[in-house]
Design a protein around this motif. Sequence first.
Motif, short mmCIF file in Angstrom:
data_model
loop_
_atom_site.label_atom_id
_atom_site.label_comp_id
_atom_site.label_asym_id
_atom_site.label_seq_id
_atom_site.Cartn_x
_atom_site.Cartn_y
_atom_site.Cartn_z
N THR A 84 0.82 -1.21 0.00
CA THR A 84 0.00 0.00 0.00
C THR A 84 0.86 1.27 0.00
N LEU A 104 0.36 1.95 -9.85
CA LEU A 104 -0.72 1.81 -8.88
C LEU A 104 -1.63 0.66 -9.32
N ASP A 106 -4.43 -0.73 -7.61
CA ASP A 106 -5.86 -0.67 -7.34
C ASP A 106 -6.14 0.31 -6.22
N THR A 107 -7.41 0.59 -6.02
CA THR A 107 -7.85 1.30 -4.83
C THR A 107 -9.05 0.55 -4.26
N SER A 108 -9.05 0.38 -2.96
CA SER A 108 -10.16 -0.30 -2.31
C SER A 108 -11.40 0.59 -2.36
N ASN A 109 -12.50 0.01 -2.76
CA ASN A 109 -13.75 0.76 -2.90
C ASN A 109 -14.89 0.01 -2.22
N SER A 200 -14.16 1.28 2.83
CA SER A 200 -13.25 2.13 2.05
C SER A 200 -13.98 2.92 0.98
N ASP A 205 -10.23 6.76 -2.34
CA ASP A 205 -8.79 6.75 -2.61
C ASP A 205 -7.94 6.78 -1.35
N LEU A 208 -4.72 2.81 -1.44
CA LEU A 208 -4.17 2.53 -2.77
C LEU A 208 -3.02 1.54 -2.65
N ASP A 268 -13.58 -3.20 -5.36
CA ASP A 268 -12.20 -2.79 -5.61
C ASP A 268 -12.06 -2.31 -7.06
N GLY A 286 -2.90 10.24 -7.47
CA GLY A 286 -2.02 9.38 -6.70
C GLY A 286 -1.18 10.18 -5.71
N SER A 289 -3.39 11.35 -2.77
CA SER A 289 -3.66 10.26 -1.84
C SER A 289 -2.46 10.02 -0.93
#
Length: 319
Positions: A84, A104, A106-109, A200, A205, A208, A268, A286, A289
């Motif tokens: 991360t 990057l 992914d981002t947790s969603n 998340s 964001d 990440l 995600d 990015g 974040s």
Amino acid sequence: MLPRLFKRCSAAALLSLSVLSPAFAKDTLHVAHDQWIGYSGFFVANAKGFFDEADLEIKTTQFSGPGDTIPPLIAGHIDVGLTTLYNLALAAGKGESSLNAVYLLDTSNGADAVVAAPDVKSVADLKGKRVAVSTGEVNHLLLTAALQSANLTEADVKLVNMNADDAGAALLAGRVDAAVTWEPWVTRASAAGGHALYTSADAADLILDSIVVTDATLEKRRDAIVRFIQAVDRGVQYLREHPQEGQEIIAKALEISPEDAAEMLTGDKVYGIAENKVLLGANGKGYDSLAAVADFLTQLGLISQPVDGQALLTGDLLP
């Protein structure tokens, strides 16, 4: 006869040398990761042979959490860490400036969450309750954001330090009132009657994940890292074009069912090269974040040095 024999021997010797020549050998990359849905592009690329086609031999080491990849990466025991931005900022803020996030993932969603027992109806109800969380890790960041949303602080709850997988298991066993965990434990807890209080998706964001290498690896193995990134992108594109097969591959990698893999992917956002060109471009999100994570770590007193996002993140390896 002697000249012909000499020529045959010479040809055989040349063939032997060409087979053993480094120019024909695959580059070996040691990659460390934890079991996270956001690394789906990597899992698919590995299963479909995309690394092999890029002349890369991949050796993997699996850890229980994303922070575990950082020490062996810095020590040079591995070449690539999937981790991360939180852990990248944490290392940089403690004086380790040799790391670079080059892609990057992914981002947790919604795939990370504060999950609670049935009788805990809201974040406010966590006051005085036992909450399992991996302190000093990215899930700690999510818990802090959740508590702030209800005007609570860590002093209002009883923290129980354990990794995200153990936290999910502890909640299911009734040993804690809530857990900050990730998939597949979020789905498992929900199926057992629990529910997510904060995810998340409520903190865009915030979490990440990235491909991280050291300065030394980037200098010596740049071409191999570029090919690694391109192969991961092929994995992402394959998943998008063949979702059912991709979910089966991910399910095998994470030791879950394809149905669970499909559900987890809804929480995600998996990135490819096209998204990275935006995220890591001029004024890309990015960098924002990473700055937000660094501010959080500073407020908690976990880091004492400034974190330079321009030095830690780079899109220079993107084609």
